[in-house]
Design a protein around this motif. Structure first.
Motif, PDB file in Angstrom:
ATOM      1  N   LEU A 197       0.846  -1.201   0.000  1.00 34.12           N
ATOM      2  CA  LEU A 197       0.000   0.000   0.000  1.00 34.12           C
ATOM      3  C   LEU A 197       0.881   1.251   0.000  1.00 34.12           C
ATOM      4  N   GLY A 198       1.959   1.204   0.768  1.00 34.56           N
ATOM      5  CA  GLY A 198       2.891   2.325   0.781  1.00 34.56           C
ATOM      6  C   GLY A 198       3.409   2.598  -0.625  1.00 34.56           C
ATOM      7  N   ALA A 199       3.807   1.532  -1.323  1.00 28.74           N
ATOM      8  CA  ALA A 199       4.349   1.691  -2.679  1.00 28.74           C
ATOM      9  C   ALA A 199       3.272   2.242  -3.615  1.00 28.74           C
ATOM     10  N   ALA A 200       2.051   1.769  -3.463  1.00 32.57           N
ATOM     11  CA  ALA A 200       0.957   2.252  -4.322  1.00 32.57           C
ATOM     12  C   ALA A 200       0.707   3.742  -4.074  1.00 32.57           C
ATOM     13  N   ALA A 201       0.783   4.149  -2.807  1.00 35.47           N
ATOM     14  CA  ALA A 201       0.577   5.570  -2.487  1.00 35.47           C
ATOM     15  C   ALA A 201       1.706   6.414  -3.077  1.00 35.47           C
ATOM     16  N   VAL A 202       2.927   5.897  -3.033  1.00 33.71           N
ATOM     17  CA  VAL A 202       4.068   6.624  -3.613  1.00 33.71           C
ATOM     18  C   VAL A 202       3.809   6.868  -5.102  1.00 33.71           C
ATOM     19  N   ILE A 203       3.389   5.824  -5.801  1.00 32.20           N
ATOM     20  CA  ILE A 203       3.155   5.943  -7.247  1.00 32.20           C
ATOM     21  C   ILE A 203       2.095   7.008  -7.527  1.00 32.20           C
ATOM     22  N   ALA A 204       0.959   6.886  -6.843  1.00 34.59           N
ATOM     23  CA  ALA A 204      -0.168   7.771  -7.156  1.00 34.59           C
ATOM     24  C   ALA A 204       0.139   9.223  -6.773  1.00 34.59           C
ATOM     25  N   ILE A 205       0.849   9.410  -5.671  1.00 35.34           N
ATOM     26  CA  ILE A 205       1.152  10.792  -5.254  1.00 35.34           C
ATOM     27  C   ILE A 205       2.143  11.433  -6.223  1.00 35.34           C
ATOM     28  N   ARG A 206       3.188  10.703  -6.576  1.00 38.95           N
ATOM     29  CA  ARG A 206       4.171  11.288  -7.509  1.00 38.95           C
ATOM     30  C   ARG A 206       3.504  11.593  -8.857  1.00 38.95           C
ATOM     31  N   TYR A 207       2.690  10.666  -9.320  1.00 38.22           N
ATOM     32  CA  TYR A 207       2.024  10.884 -10.609  1.00 38.22           C
ATOM     33  C   TYR A 207       1.098  12.102 -10.529  1.00 38.22           C
ATOM     34  N   SER A 208       0.411  12.237  -9.393  1.00 36.24           N
ATOM     35  CA  SER A 208      -0.523  13.365  -9.236  1.00 36.24           C
ATOM     36  C   SER A 208       0.212  14.707  -9.196  1.00 36.24           C
ATOM     37  N   ALA A 209       1.497  14.640  -8.844  1.00 34.23           N
ATOM     38  CA  ALA A 209       2.270  15.885  -8.825  1.00 34.23           C
ATOM     39  C   ALA A 209       2.723  16.296 -10.222  1.00 34.23           C
ATOM     40  N   VAL A 210       2.891  15.317 -11.114  1.00 35.17           N
ATOM     41  CA  VAL A 210       3.398  15.682 -12.451  1.00 35.17           C
ATOM     42  C   VAL A 210       2.297  15.730 -13.509  1.00 35.17           C
ATOM     43  N   ARG A 211       1.141  15.181 -13.174  1.00 38.39           N
ATOM     44  CA  ARG A 211       0.068  15.097 -14.162  1.00 38.39           C
ATOM     45  C   ARG A 211      -0.611  16.445 -14.312  1.00 38.39           C
ATOM     46  N   HIS A 212      -0.468  17.082 -15.406  1.00 32.97           N
ATOM     47  CA  HIS A 212      -1.251  18.272 -15.748  1.00 32.97           C
ATOM     48  C   HIS A 212      -0.801  18.883 -17.058  1.00 32.97           C
ATOM     49  N   SER A 213       0.397  18.587 -17.511  1.00 33.09           N
ATOM     50  CA  SER A 213       0.876  19.362 -18.653  1.00 33.09           C
ATOM     51  C   SER A 213       0.373  18.851 -19.995  1.00 33.09           C
ATOM     52  N   ALA A 214       0.260  17.522 -20.137  1.00 37.40           N
ATOM     53  CA  ALA A 214      -0.103  17.013 -21.459  1.00 37.40           C
ATOM     54  C   ALA A 214      -1.603  17.050 -21.704  1.00 37.40           C
ATOM     55  N   VAL A 215      -2.387  16.762 -20.674  1.00 40.31           N
ATOM     56  CA  VAL A 215      -3.842  16.724 -20.843  1.00 40.31           C
ATOM     57  C   VAL A 215      -4.458  17.663 -19.815  1.00 40.31           C
ATOM     58  N   ARG A 216      -5.256  18.594 -20.283  1.00 36.01           N
ATOM     59  CA  ARG A 216      -5.867  19.539 -19.341  1.00 36.01           C
ATOM     60  C   ARG A 216      -7.037  18.883 -18.612  1.00 36.01           C
ATOM     61  N   GLN A 217      -6.943  18.889 -17.298  1.00 38.68           N
ATOM     62  CA  GLN A 217      -8.027  18.298 -16.513  1.00 38.68           C
ATOM     63  C   GLN A 217      -9.024  19.369 -16.085  1.00 38.68           C
ATOM     64  N   GLY A 218      -8.654  20.598 -16.316  1.00 37.17           N
ATOM     65  CA  GLY A 218      -9.548  21.686 -15.904  1.00 37.17           C
ATOM     66  C   GLY A 218      -8.764  22.730 -15.133  1.00 37.17           C
ATOM     67  N   GLU A 219      -9.393  23.812 -14.863  1.00 36.06           N
ATOM     68  CA  GLU A 219      -8.734  24.878 -14.119  1.00 36.06           C
ATOM     69  C   GLU A 219      -9.559  25.181 -12.888  1.00 36.06           C
ATOM     70  N   ILE A 220      -8.901  25.426 -11.753  1.00 38.21           N
ATOM     71  CA  ILE A 220      -9.659  25.760 -10.552  1.00 38.21           C
ATOM     72  C   ILE A 220     -10.147  27.205 -10.666  1.00 38.21           C
ATOM     73  N   ASN A 221      -9.241  28.112 -10.966  1.00 41.54           N
ATOM     74  CA  ASN A 221      -9.624  29.505 -11.225  1.00 41.54           C
ATOM     75  C   ASN A 221      -9.476  29.774 -12.715  1.00 41.54           C
ATOM     76  N   GLU A 222     -10.566  30.072 -13.354  1.00 39.18           N
ATOM     77  CA  GLU A 222     -10.544  30.257 -14.810  1.00 39.18           C
ATOM     78  C   GLU A 222      -9.506  31.312 -15.203  1.00 39.18           C
ATOM     79  N   GLY A 223      -8.754  31.003 -16.240  1.00 39.53           N
ATOM     80  CA  GLY A 223      -7.771  31.952 -16.742  1.00 39.53           C
ATOM     81  C   GLY A 223      -6.415  31.834 -16.072  1.00 39.53           C
ATOM     82  N   GLU A 224      -6.362  31.126 -14.933  1.00 41.98           N
ATOM     83  CA  GLU A 224      -5.078  31.034 -14.223  1.00 41.98           C
ATOM     84  C   GLU A 224      -4.274  29.807 -14.649  1.00 41.98           C
TER      85      GLU A 224
END
Ligand SMILES: CCCCCCCC/C=C\CCCCCCCC(=O)SCCNC(=O)CCNC(=O)[C@H](O)C(C)(C)COP(=O)(O)OP(=O)(O)OC[C@H]1O[C@@H](n2cnc3c(N)ncnc32)[C@H](O)[C@@H]1OP(=O)(O)O
Ligand SMILES: Cc1cc2nc3c(=O)[nH]c(=O)nc-3n(C[C@H](O)[C@H](O)[C@H](O)COP(=O)(O)OP(=O)(O)OC[C@H]3O[C@@H](n4cnc5c(N)ncnc54)[C@H](O)[C@@H]3O)c2cc1C
Length: 664
Positions: A315-342
């Motif tokens: 479980l520790g290893a799975a959390a490491v994977i998901a957290i690191r991925y969540s930190a780098v995931r945003h540049s290739a595919v836009r998931q949305g913006e929290i504040n529009e325009g930012e």
């Protein structure tokens, strides 16, 4: 089919466009941590020596070419998987000097993860159960021979207990071992189809010996299940006459392991091949019973303890994977913006994403750490049993190991699935490691004692304590002392910032106590009109709930206690928040139990929810550093998404290149 440009050419053109160096987002996350990583890692692994050993073992494995994988294991068929695992196993055991082989909780599992990966393989049962069975069940004067043979791999063993017809219910196993006093032999036999052994790991192709659980008959009387050392294959590895053996086919996971079937036809073994440390059959057939009826199940208790630690690390290893991925995931595919325009955000910034990740991260710490002390408990109990035949602690250890095994394997399997989902589509690829992790973890919910069956064992222990408390004469095991405390009317929990550890423990203990006694009262009421076993069955859902809550209370208390031992103030602050998140998340998930009878008010429940949201926000800046505190190398993680450098996309392309479909 000819092409102008092969997928490989296209890939290389694309790869050149990708920059080298760590992903900047993940670097920024690391720089923003509120604590010193090394101090935190020393806390997680208890001391710097253990941390250093992790590094030394990693360097050893990386520097030995025999541990390399010429083809990525994901692209192998089953035969090739078994070949690979066997080759690795041999290299692993040829180099055992690299580790302290007696360290079953840290060094041995780490070494195995680094060399083979997350797999049960042809030697798992040999090391995991066969050797421990010899250690636990062989008389001192006889242990050297078989132990040395097994340790040096002159014999390769497995643990053959489960049958086609029976697994959980050991008392109904059908394989027989009938003593023949004239030849001083046991006759091992499979009397019916359902008596065939089914599942033992390494049995299908690899093992030449097995510790076989069979119903003992001597002087015409049945004496219940006992263990026997049985040779299955000759020196040329062919099955011996009277033995039929084979592989049971592919499974949900662990396919590098040759789980097998085994049928005996009046197969004879010498009398001394019965494991006779605790119970004996004399040459004339006289039976000498063990000092405690369940000592024969000792190897299973040990492996349950091993599993708790092993699974939590998954479980520790799975959390490491998901957290690191969540930190780098945003540049290739836009998931949305929290504040529009930012501009777009890292997916780690979504509160829902934090809610998926951080409670799982929190869950991965307490049980892994407590297992270090469980290790010493089990050593202590084994010593007591060996030296003084003192069985007092056996029921407590059985209840604890069964309960932790059941709760933790379930939470680990659920947690891995939640973390997989949090990685979107890429989580579904085997490159992420989640599918293999899940298949490995979920097996643990079944083997070594089906989880519901294990919870019901805990419930037996709890009902016995409840009866003693009600009779006013309790002899309480340490883990159950709280059951005798006076009732509490209202909960003490408040805002996460102000409520104390004692408040949290008070509420958990009170709710668990209420559950235990409510179940006990229902059971005793039903017993007035029903047979005992019928009443037990009617109450069994509540019995499981009480058992689960008892284990969770144990975990919360131990997590909080362990955090108090952290000497580094900055690490302690973050860990304390994580421990409170763990507790609050459990309260939130078990709201029904806590609010019953108005124990927890609606206002308090709202504070718990709000506390969770605030703690998610508080932990967010430290989440990548907390993942790093597991000190897991890329080789151990084996995940393209969880790479330390965060360069996920080029690595995914590189991984896909190895697919045989891209070779022509
Ligand atoms: C360099 C490399 C290093 C590698 C290191 C790697 C680490 C990796 C980790 C791991 C690798 C290994 C992977 C393993 C793979 C899987 C192997 C298998 O699956 S082997 C089969 C397992 N099979 C089960 O577990 C059956 C489950 N069933 C049972 O255990 C029993 O039948 C049970 C407990 C469900 C019921 O026991 P009853 O049949 O005697 O019946 P009742 O009437 O309920 O019990 C009577 C009394 O005995 C107590 N009792 C039962 N078991 C006990 C025990 N073990 N100790 C103490 N008391 C016990 C009970 O609590 C009860 O006590 P009261 O009467 O209430 O006081
Ligand atoms: C990957 C893997 C590896 C394994 N390796 C080995 C090995 O090396 N050696 C070996 O001997 N075995 C091995 N096993 C077998 C394993 O130990 C058994 O499958 C396990 O103990 C469960 O037994 P069972 O399959 O008979 O399930 P069952 O007992 O038939 O369980 C089926 C259902 O019945 C329920 N149930 C059963 N009894 C009760 C009860 N008393 N009260 C309420 N509900 C009940 C269970 O909760 C479950 O929902 C392995 C299994 C797996 C999956």
């Amino acid at each position: 089919m000819e092409r102008d440009s092969s997928p490989s050419d296209q890939f290389h053109r694309y790869k050149n466009l990708i920059q080298n160096g760590d992903n900047p987002d993940i670097t920024k996350e690391r720089q923003g941590a509120s604590f010193n990583l090394y101090n935190m890692q020393c806390f997680v692994y208890e001391n710097d020596h253990k941390l250093q050993r992790r590094q030394e073992i990693l360097e050893f494995v990386e520097s030995h070419r025999e541990f390399d994988d010429p083809v990525h294991p994901h692209f192998l068929n089953r035969d090739e998987q078994i070949d690979r695992a066997t080759r690795k196993c041999l290299a692993m055991v040829d180099n055992l000097d690299a580790i302290d082989v007696t360290d079953y909780f840290d060094e041995a599992p780490l070494y195995q993860l680094l060399t083979i990966g997350r797999e049960l393989h042809c030697l798992s049962l040999h090391y995991g159960m066969f050797l421990p069975t010899i250690q636990v069940h062989t008389e001192k004067s006889l242990i050297l021979g078989p132990f040395q043979m097994a340790a040096s791999k002159a014999i390769l063993g497995t643990f053959a207990q489960t049958e086609l017809g029976h697994g959980s219910n050991l008392s109904k196993l059908e394989t027989t071992a009938t003593y023949d006093a004239t030849t001083k032999e046991f006759v091992i036999h499979t009397p019916t189809m359902s008596a065939g052994k089914w599942w033992p790991g390494g049995l299908g192709k690899s093992a030449n010996y097995a510790a076989v659980m069979a119903q003992l008959y001597t002087s015409g009387e049945s004496k219940g299940p006992h263990l026997f050392m049985v040779q299955l294959r000759d020196n040329a590895h062919a099955p011996l006459p009277g033995v039929t053996v084979g592989d049971i086919g592919p499974k949900l996971g662990n396919n590098a392991n040759d789980n097998g079937f085994l049928i005996f036809d009046h197969y004879r073994i010498p009398r001394r091949n019965m494991f006779m440390k605790y119970s004996k059959v004399e040459a004339d057939g006289t039976y000498i019973p063990p000092p405690h009826a369940k000592l024969g199940f000792g190897a299973m208790v040990l492996v349950r303890l091993l599993m708790i630690r092993d699974q939590t690390c998954q479980l520790g290893a799975a959390a490491v994977i998901a957290i690191r991925y969540s930190a780098v995931r945003h540049s290739a595919v836009r998931q949305g913006e929290i504040n529009e325009g930012e501009g777009e955000v890292q997916i780690l910034d979504y509160r829902t994403q934090q809610y998926r990740l951080l409670p799982q991260l929190a869950r991965s710490f307490p049980s892994s750490q407590r297992m270090r002390s469980r290790n010493s408990t089990s050593k202590y109990v084994t010593k007591q049993i060996n030296n003084n035949a003192n069985m007092e602690l056996l029921p407590e250890l059985h209840a604890l190991s069964s309960g932790l095994k059941a709760v933790i394997t379930w939470e680990v399997a659920q947690g891995i699935e939640q973390l997989r989902l949090s990685c979107g589509g890429h989580g579904y690829s085997r490159a992420s490691a989640f599918p293999d992790m899940y298949a490995y973890a979920v097996g643990g919910c079944t083997y070594e004692g089906e989880n519901i069956v294990m919870l019901l064992q805990v419930a037996r222990f709890l009902m016995m304590i409840a009866k003693e408390v009600r009779s006013g004469n309790p002899k309480l095991a340490e883990i159950a002392e709280y059951i005798a405390k006076p009732d509490a009317v209202t909960a003490r929990i408040s805002s996460w910032k102000t409520c104390s550890d004692e408040d949290i423990i008070h509420d958990f203990e009170a709710v668990t106590r209420k559950l235990i006694f409510a179940t006990f009262d229902r059971l005793t009421t039903l017993e007035r009109t029903m047979k005992k076993k019928e009443a037990w069955n009617a109450c069994s859902i509540d019995l499981c709930k009480a058992a689960r809550m008892h284990v969770k209370t144990y975990l919360v208390k131990n997590f909080l206690a362990r955090v108090r031992t952290c000497e580094d103030p900055a690490s302690r602050t973050v860990m304390h928040t994580l421990a409170k998140l763990y507790a609050f998340d459990l309260i939130s998930g078990g709201g029904g139990h806590f609010m019953k009878g108005g124990f927890l008010s609606e206002k308090q429940f709202n504070e718990v929810q709000l506390g969770i949201y605030e703690m998610l926000a508080a932990i967010r800046p430290d989440s990548v550093a907390l993942a790093d505190s597991w000190a897991i190398s890329d080789l151990e993680l084996r995940s393209v998404l969880g790479r330390r450098d965060g360069n996920v996309y080029p690595a995914l392309l590189e991984w896909a290149q190895q697919s045989p479909l891209n070779q022509n």
